[in-house]
Scaffold this active site. Structure first.
Site, short mmCIF file in Angstrom:
data_model
loop_
_atom_site.label_atom_id
_atom_site.label_comp_id
_atom_site.label_asym_id
_atom_site.label_seq_id
_atom_site.Cartn_x
_atom_site.Cartn_y
_atom_site.Cartn_z
N HIS A 192 77.77 34.93 7.73
CA HIS A 192 78.59 34.51 8.96
C HIS A 192 79.02 32.92 8.76
O HIS A 192 78.51 32.15 8.03
CB HIS A 192 77.76 34.33 10.03
CG HIS A 192 78.20 33.64 11.16
ND1 HIS A 192 79.23 34.25 12.14
CD2 HIS A 192 78.03 32.29 11.51
CE1 HIS A 192 79.45 33.21 13.15
NE2 HIS A 192 78.85 32.04 12.72
N ASN B 82 77.76 42.44 6.41
CA ASN B 82 78.87 41.74 5.24
C ASN B 82 78.45 40.13 4.97
O ASN B 82 78.92 39.46 4.70
CB ASN B 82 80.31 41.63 5.98
CG ASN B 82 80.19 40.98 7.37
OD1 ASN B 82 79.08 40.54 7.96
ND2 ASN B 82 81.23 41.01 8.10
N TYR C 217 75.57 35.92 19.40
CA TYR C 217 77.00 36.62 19.11
C TYR C 217 77.25 37.15 20.59
O TYR C 217 78.32 38.14 20.83
CB TYR C 217 76.91 37.97 18.38
CG TYR C 217 76.78 37.76 16.93
CD1 TYR C 217 77.95 37.19 16.33
CD2 TYR C 217 76.00 37.88 15.95
CE1 TYR C 217 78.07 37.12 14.93
CE2 TYR C 217 76.09 37.82 14.44
CZ TYR C 217 77.28 37.18 14.06
OH TYR C 217 77.39 37.04 12.67
N ARG D 280 82.02 38.34 0.30
CA ARG D 280 82.08 39.67 0.78
C ARG D 280 82.61 40.55 -0.04
O ARG D 280 82.12 41.77 -0.22
CB ARG D 280 82.78 39.68 2.12
CG ARG D 280 81.97 38.94 3.35
CD ARG D 280 82.74 38.71 4.63
NE ARG D 280 81.95 38.12 5.74
CZ ARG D 280 82.42 37.74 6.70
NH1 ARG D 280 83.68 37.43 6.90
NH2 ARG D 280 81.61 37.50 7.85
N GLU E 150 77.18 26.21 17.27
CA GLU E 150 76.54 27.14 16.51
C GLU E 150 75.36 26.22 15.87
O GLU E 150 74.21 26.60 15.58
CB GLU E 150 77.26 27.96 15.52
CG GLU E 150 77.98 29.06 16.46
CD GLU E 150 78.99 29.88 15.34
OE1 GLU E 150 79.66 30.77 16.26
OE2 GLU E 150 79.04 29.77 14.14
N LYS F 12 72.97 36.62 5.94
CA LYS F 12 72.63 37.74 6.89
C LYS F 12 71.47 38.75 6.28
O LYS F 12 71.42 38.86 4.93
CB LYS F 12 73.95 38.74 7.18
CG LYS F 12 74.87 37.88 8.17
CD LYS F 12 76.11 38.90 8.50
CE LYS F 12 76.96 38.09 9.39
NZ LYS F 12 78.13 39.02 9.90
N THR G 273 86.35 39.81 6.98
CA THR G 273 85.42 40.48 7.50
C THR G 273 85.12 41.77 6.76
O THR G 273 83.77 42.08 6.51
CB THR G 273 85.69 40.49 8.95
OG1 THR G 273 86.20 39.51 9.43
CG2 THR G 273 84.37 41.14 9.78
P1 ATP Z 1 81.44 36.41 11.51
O1 ATP Z 1 81.77 35.99 12.84
O2 ATP Z 1 79.96 36.99 11.17
O3 ATP Z 1 81.41 35.04 10.34
P2 ATP Z 1 83.88 37.25 11.27
O4 ATP Z 1 84.37 36.24 12.06
O5 ATP Z 1 84.75 37.59 10.02
O6 ATP Z 1 82.56 37.18 10.97
P3 ATP Z 1 83.95 38.78 13.66
O7 ATP Z 1 85.05 39.45 14.21
O8 ATP Z 1 83.63 37.33 14.22
O9 ATP Z 1 84.18 38.54 12.24
O10 ATP Z 1 82.71 39.68 13.89
C1 ATP Z 1 81.48 39.29 13.79
C2 ATP Z 1 80.64 40.12 13.19
O11 ATP Z 1 80.50 41.61 13.82
C3 ATP Z 1 81.17 40.53 11.67
O12 ATP Z 1 80.76 39.65 10.75
C4 ATP Z 1 80.47 41.78 11.48
O13 ATP Z 1 79.07 41.75 11.00
C5 ATP Z 1 80.29 42.38 12.85
N1 ATP Z 1 81.59 43.47 12.75
C6 ATP Z 1 82.92 43.03 13.11
N2 ATP Z 1 83.68 44.20 13.39
C7 ATP Z 1 83.08 45.26 13.15
C8 ATP Z 1 83.05 46.59 13.13
N3 ATP Z 1 84.26 46.88 13.42
N4 ATP Z 1 81.98 47.38 13.19
C9 ATP Z 1 80.71 46.88 12.92
N5 ATP Z 1 80.63 45.53 12.83
C10 ATP Z 1 81.47 44.74 13.03
MG MG Z 2 83.33 35.51 13.87
#
Ligand code: ATP
Ligand code: MG
Length: 137
Positions: free
Chosen positions: A115, A112, A49, A102, A126, A9, A91
């Site tokens: 992805h 973070n 997303y 992370r 994807e 990212k 996350t």
């Molecule tokens: P990713 O899908 O990016 O691999 P993940 O599966 O761990 O990460 P998801 O719940 O799918 O997490 O959320 C997608 C992305 O949205 C996160 O990686 C983060 O960048 C962002 N995100 C998630 N929760 C929050 C939050 N509470 N505040 C801000 N951004 C968030």
């Molecule tokens: Mg995710």
């Protein structure tokens, strides 16, 4: 063998961490079989997303993902999807296990660093979002 879609990212590409992050993948036995640096538009980030469209952080997330170039990549290995998520860590970096990407590099729950696809169906979708058949060997 399984394949998964990974994104390094903007917070990480900006801090020149691509090599350090790739070393974590390779040390875990994941092979980088495709990789390119691109800059998403906010609309493209929004499409990628889309599943999070109703979440409160969606707008912020799309702007962040379009703020700087990202490195999109396909990782391959036994159980690549789960293995990648293990190497990524939770996350929220505050909850991420020591030694994970992370834990070491992420700046916040939003910024973070990486992805990773979360299931075989999303991995296939994807990968096809970013790579054509010609780019994959
Ligand atoms: P990713 O899908 O990016 O691999 P993940 O599966 O761990 O990460 P998801 O719940 O799918 O997490 O959320 C997608 C992305 O949205 C996160 O990686 C983060 O960048 C962002 N995100 C998630 N929760 C929050 C939050 N509470 N505040 C801000 N951004 C968030
Ligand atoms: Mg995710």
């Amino acid at each position: 063998v399984e394949r998964t879609l990974s994104i390094i990212k903007p917070d990480a590409t900006k801090r020149n961490l691509t090599g350090k992050i790739n070393a974590k993948f390779e040390d875990a036995g994941l092979r980088i079989v495709a990789q390119k640096r691109i800059q998403l538009t906010p609309a493209q980030a929004g499409k990628f997303y889309e599943v999070h469209a109703e979440r409160p952080f969606y707008g912020e997330l799309c702007d962040f993902m379009a703020s700087e170039p990202v490195v999109v990549q396909v990782l391959e290995g036994e159980g690549a999807i789960a293995k990648n998520r293990e190497v990524m860590g939770a996350t929220n970096p505050a909850d991420a296990a020591p030694g994970t990407i992370r834990a070491e590099f992420a700046e916040s729950v939003g910024e973070n660093s990486v992805h990773g696809s979360d299931a075989p169906e999303t991995a296939a979708q994807e990968i096809a979002f970013f790579f054509s058949g010609l780019e994959l060997v």
